[in-house]
Design a protein around this motif. Structure first.
Motif, short mmCIF file in Angstrom:
data_model
loop_
_atom_site.label_atom_id
_atom_site.label_comp_id
_atom_site.label_asym_id
_atom_site.label_seq_id
_atom_site.Cartn_x
_atom_site.Cartn_y
_atom_site.Cartn_z
N LYS A 251 5.51 6.07 4.21
CA LYS A 251 6.37 4.99 3.74
C LYS A 251 5.58 3.62 3.54
O LYS A 251 4.41 3.48 4.17
CB LYS A 251 7.32 4.53 4.99
N GLU A 252 6.00 3.10 2.19
CA GLU A 252 5.06 2.02 1.86
C GLU A 252 4.77 0.97 2.86
O GLU A 252 5.50 0.48 3.76
CB GLU A 252 5.87 1.38 0.82
N ILE B 285 0.97 -1.25 0.00
CA ILE B 285 -0.04 0.26 -0.02
C ILE B 285 0.94 1.34 0.09
O ILE B 285 1.75 1.30 0.94
CB ILE B 285 -1.07 0.00 1.20
N ARG B 286 0.79 2.02 -1.27
CA ARG B 286 1.72 3.03 -1.07
C ARG B 286 0.87 4.38 -1.96
O ARG B 286 -0.08 4.09 -2.35
CB ARG B 286 2.93 2.77 -1.76
N CYS C 165 -2.14 3.27 -4.20
CA CYS C 165 -1.98 2.15 -4.95
C CYS C 165 -1.73 0.64 -3.84
O CYS C 165 -1.22 0.81 -2.72
CB CYS C 165 -0.80 2.11 -5.83
N THR C 166 -2.14 -0.38 -4.44
CA THR C 166 -1.81 -1.81 -3.67
C THR C 166 -1.07 -2.51 -4.81
O THR C 166 -0.87 -2.06 -5.80
CB THR C 166 -3.24 -2.36 -3.27
N HIS C 167 -0.89 -3.79 -4.20
CA HIS C 167 -0.08 -4.58 -5.32
C HIS C 167 -1.00 -5.05 -6.50
O HIS C 167 -0.49 -5.50 -7.47
CB HIS C 167 0.56 -5.87 -4.57
N VAL D 294 -1.18 5.89 9.38
CA VAL D 294 0.12 6.43 9.04
C VAL D 294 0.05 8.16 8.83
O VAL D 294 -1.28 8.52 8.64
CB VAL D 294 0.48 5.74 7.56
N ALA D 295 1.18 8.73 8.72
CA ALA D 295 0.90 10.19 8.66
C ALA D 295 1.65 10.61 7.07
O ALA D 295 2.77 9.86 7.02
CB ALA D 295 1.74 10.92 9.67
#
Length: 960
Positions: A801-802, A784-785, A832-834, A814-815
């Motif tokens: 961070k991913e 996840i990114r 995005c995911t994989h 996450v921040a």
């Protein structure tokens, strides 16, 4: 007028005209007035005249009298005028030097800075000691703006008296240790002007400059990056030298690069070298083209070959800028593309030429396309070139033909194709196109002359039609050089040229003489008489070069008793095999100049240019950059502002309970009063109570939702001026959560976000956004990114961070940081995911674009007085019954905006202060209760759009 009368007498008529009034009389009267409003209006008009380029120097005596005016606005404009004309009116400026010296002690930082600026603009050696003393004092000023001005004054004093260099270096060394971003760029510029050889001054400040770079103003970023480029070339080893395989693997691991690059990774970098590359990389996203260009040249000169490619996308982005920016960028890209061709190949289409491009841009793009040509893309590039040849721009067409010749030279498999295409151009109606084609064909034929005798014959037939001297000379040189391949045509060409010899240009005449000499040596039977005829004509030519050439050749090839011995060497001299020319880019050797510099642009060393140092053979000692960091003491009480740790602690507790708030306001008001007694008590008691107060802060840090970082922030804070405002932790209301991705749209993945109102640690100019990601599926979600942020100009995003994996039913927080540039426009990006990509956007409420600041009541009133007129918005509202208590009002306002309450002695007034996160613009809010339930809301800020939206949000929060 003088005229002749009837009888010849001279009559003189004297006409008295009224005197022409001085065009600036009205301004002088206004400046002599006792009303500050008239003086201010006059100064505004005068400064406007200067801005338009008009001469206002005759007003200097009238303006300089107002340098002692008590009105701050008038005084600031007077100083602006004096900076412009102080050097021209030195005598009058010297008369007011005592006033400037008093201005250096003014409580207002702008006046102190302006006084120093005027003083350094008076170019009189007699005041050098005064300037030196003023710069030293300003370098220790509490205001970073004044320290910045001191750094600007250093080069001025150095240019006036270079003997002051040693003292100025001491000031530079002191300013280099300044931790304020406002000063960093200016002092580095002073360092570059005064003592660029003193590299030892940079050692202990190197890491600090690298870390501050992201927050420095754009002009300062360019200066610092260029200085650090030269510094790195002297302190680190080349990253492209050979090392062992183990070191290569370590380098790839350090740079987080794939294993496929291990074999190409040449060097394990010094951590400080890596620090510089890492901290400058984000600046490739800068909106300023000069900053992007500075980072690009730094990577080109300092980075490993495997990492230089990151600059390509940023440089291509600049090609959408103004033409002048495009010209400079393309000059540098043309140089880079020779040695680093691969990094620009993916952006080949970005260099295609538009019909609207000016000629210089077209030629530079053509240069880049030629440099990028290889066996894979040559067919595409040649098709482009065929289109360009039909252009109406003759210079561009000529450059295209030369580019085709270079492609044919560099890529052997298309040589015949290019040659045939150029031969077809020989039938073009435009003789300039034909002439340029002839010149290029001549160079190509030198590579394989025996295989192209038909082309030489075809070109020989064109001598009657082509009139361009260079083209005619090229054809004659080809026929003479390869006359043995066209034995029947060459003598006839000489015959035709002999007829028109006297009317030819000098360059053509020289080639006719050469042709005659070569034919005499290879086919004297047919050309002997023609050769003698041509030599006789040349013997009496007006040009002495042609006469000398004719006499020389006659003595060399025509046998005589004296020159007979020379004749046997004539064939070796004239018919020796000539090496084929190498068609090269004109940018081939430009990389010895530092990219982005004026010298590189001009391809000549400009005045003041500093050579880029060579890499050292051995690594210098890295310990010189180790600096011991001392813990900063807690801030002490300041008598002028009343800011002490006790005040801050009491203020921290004030918004929670109405009673506590009222008591805190009174105590703050008492301790912040300008009376000397209260100030002295605060000063005397602060030192003894600090340990206890530190514990009190730790105890209070959770009160009203305040963050735990405040103590660490307070312990390192050092106020820059008596009138500064302190950034503080936020006051929380109910956290408002927003949906970013619904679980249906996200196929089981749901995302929510809220504004944490905490400072974003990596970048203080970004708004912190807390994102909660939940996996509602039965399968694991991986990678996840954030990807491909689509932002408006100036906006920036610090991605989280991913997340490598998220188990079913798991939720992670996450921040990320977003610089909205003080705008409520949405920041869009891909989540995005994989397996999937989701387009999402975050739009901030206007109240989340600001951060709270601590101010005393007196400071609030002072700053509010500066933000009047167009910077003030006032609205009346009716408060509902539930909003009659202090606690509810404070809670509603702070829930609508991230602001802090300012202590106030009145029960009917509520004051709040904040600054915009991105630009730091001050925002002041005052809610004043009137009769009954009526209240008046006033917002003061230079950001009018933010103020307008904020008024609506606060009124909605109070009345809903």
């Amino acid at each position: 007028t003088i005229s002749m009368g009837t009888f010849g007498f001279v009559r003189v008529l004297v006409i008295s005209l009224p005197p022409v009034p001085d065009q600036h009389d009205d301004l002088k009267e206004m400046l002599d007035s006792n009303k500050d409003s008239l003086k201010l209006e006059a100064m505004k008009r005068i400064v406007a005249m200067i801005a338009r380029g008009k001469n206002a120097s005759d007003l200097f005596p009238a303006v300089v009298k107002n340098v002692a005016c008590k009105n701050i606005e008038v005084k600031k404009l007077v100083y602006v005028y004096l900076v412009r004309y102080a050097e021209e009116q030195q005598d009058l400026a010297l008369l007011s030097i005592s006033t400037f010296q008093r201005g250096l002690k003014d409580p207002n930082q702008l006046i102190r800075a302006s006084a120093l600026r005027v003083l350094s603009s008076i170019r009189v050696p007699i005041i050098v000691p005064i300037m030196m003393l003023a710069i030293k004092e300003a370098a220790s000023d509490m205001s970073p703006y004044v320290r910045k001005t001191a750094a600007h004054a250093i080069p001025k004093l150095y240019s006036l008296d270079s003997d002051q260099k040693d003292q100025l270096i001491e000031v530079i060394e002191k300013l280099l240790s300044d931790k304020t971003t406002l000063v960093a760029g200016s002092v580095v510029m002073a360092f570059e002007e005064v003592c660029p050889e003193r590299i030892d001054l940079i050692h202990k400040n190197y890491r600090k400059l690298c870390n501050l770079l992201i927050d420095v103003e754009e002009w300062g970023q360019v200066v610092i990056i260029n200085m650090l480029t030269r510094y790195a070339r002297t302190q680190f080893l080349s990253p492209n030298q050979n090392v062992s395989g183990a070191d290569r693997r370590e380098a790839c691991a350090f740079a987080s690069e794939p294993a496929s690059l291990v074999k190409r990774k040449p060097y394990v970098m010094d951590p400080d070298h890596r620090l510089l590359l890492r901290n400058t990389k984000p600046l490739l996203q800068s909106r300023n083209a000069a900053v992007v260009m500075s980072v690009a040249q730094l990577y080109f000169h300092l980075a490993p070959k495997a990492e230089v490619g990151v600059i390509a996308k940023a440089l291509v982005r600049l090609l959408r800028s103004h033409r002048s920016v495009q010209y400079v960028v393309l000059q540098n890209v043309a140089t880079m593309s020779i040695k680093r061709r691969g990094m620009f190949e993916p952006y080949l289409k970005s260099f295609y030429i538009r019909s609207t491009d000016p000629t210089q841009i077209k030629i530079l793009k053509l240069e880049v396309l030629t440099n990028l040509a290889n066996e894979t893309n040559i067919s595409t590039i040649l098709r482009e070139f065929q289109t360009y040849i039909r252009s109406m721009d003759k210079d561009f067409v000529a450059a295209t033909i030369q580019a085709i010749g270079r492609c044919a030279t560099n890529i052997g498999k298309v040589r015949d194709t290019c040659l045939n295409g150029l031969v077809q151009l020989l039938s073009n109606r435009d003789e300039l196109v034909v002439a340029e084609s002839v010149v290029v064909i001549k160079k190509l034929l030198q590579m394989q002359p025996s295989q192209h005798s038909e082309i030489i014959k075809h070109m020989a037939k064109l001598t009657d039609n082509i009139q361009v001297p260079m083209a005619r000379a090229s054809i004659l040189w080809l026929i003479g050089e390869y006359c043995e391949h066209v034995p029947k045509i060459a003598p006839d060409v000489l015959r035709k040229m002999a007829k028109s010899f006297t009317s030819e240009e000098d360059i053509v005449k020289l080639q006719v003489i050469n042709l005659a000499a070569k034919l005499y040596l290879t086919n004297s039977k047919q050309s002997k008489l023609l050769t003698q005829y041509v030599l006789n004509l040349a013997k009496y030519d007006q040009n002495y070069d042609i006469r000398d050439r004719a006499r020389f050749i006659r003595q060399l090839i025509v046998p005589t008793e004296k020159s007979g011995a020379l004749n046997k060497y004539a064939k070796k001299l004239f018919l020796a095999q000539k090496p084929a020319p190498i068609l090269e880019s004109s940018f081939k050797d430009r990389d010895h100049f530092q990219l982005g510099s004026l010298s590189h642009l001009l391809n000549a060393k400009a005045v003041g240019y500093q050579e880029l140092p060579d890499w050292p053979s051995e690594a210098p000692d890295p310990s010189v950059r180790n600096v011991e960091v001392l813990a900063s003491p807690l801030p002490r009480s300041n008598g002028k502002t009343g800011i002490s740790l006790r005040n801050i602690v009491k203020w921290l507790a004030s918004p929670l309970h109405p009673k506590g708030s009222h008591q805190g306001s009174e105590s703050s008001s008492e301790e912040g009063s300008p009376s000397e007694s209260s100030s002295s008590e605060s000063d005397s008691g602060s030192e003894a109570e600090e340990p206890h107060l530190e514990k009190e802060v730790k105890k209070k840090r959770t009160v009203s939702g305040r963050s735990t970082w405040f103590l660490s922030w307070a312990s390192s804070f050092h106020p820059a001026s008596p009138h500064c405002t302190l950034m503080i932790s936020p006051v929380f209301g109910a956290v408002k959560t927003h949906e970013l991705l619904h679980r249906m749209t996200g196929e089981g993945l749901s995302v929510e976000y809220y504004f944490s109102r905490q400072p974003f640690a990596p970048d203080s100019r970004m708004v912190a956004v807390q994102i909660q990601i939940s996996n509602n599926t039965a399968a694991e979600v991986k990678n996840i990114r954030v990807n491909e942020p689509k932002l408006l100009s100036g906006m920036r995003v610090q991605e989280f961070k991913e997340i490598e994996s998220l188990a079913p039913g798991e939720t992670v927080s996450v921040a990320m940081g977003i610089d909205f540039c003080d705008s409520t426009q949405a920041a869009s990006f891909q989540l995005c995911t994989h397996t999937r990509q989701f387009y999402v956007s975050i739009q901030p409420p206007v109240g989340e674009l600001m951060a709270p600041v601590f101010m005393s009541e007196n400071e609030f009133k002072k700053e509010q007085g500066k933000l009047t007129g167009m910077s003030e918005i006032t609205e009346k509202l009716t408060l509902p019954d539930k909003c009659q208590s202090d606690h509810v009002i404070v809670q509603q306002v702070t829930s609508a905006a991230n602001v802090s309450r300012v202590p106030c002695g009145s029960d009917k007034e509520y004051r709040f202060a904040a600054k915009t996160v991105s630009s730091g613009s001050l925002i002041l809010i005052m809610l004043e209760k009137k009769a009954g339930s009526v209240a008046q809301l006033t917002i003061n800020s230079e950001k009018m759009l933010i103020s307008t939206m904020l008024v609506k949000d606060i009124i909605h929060s109070l009345t809903q």
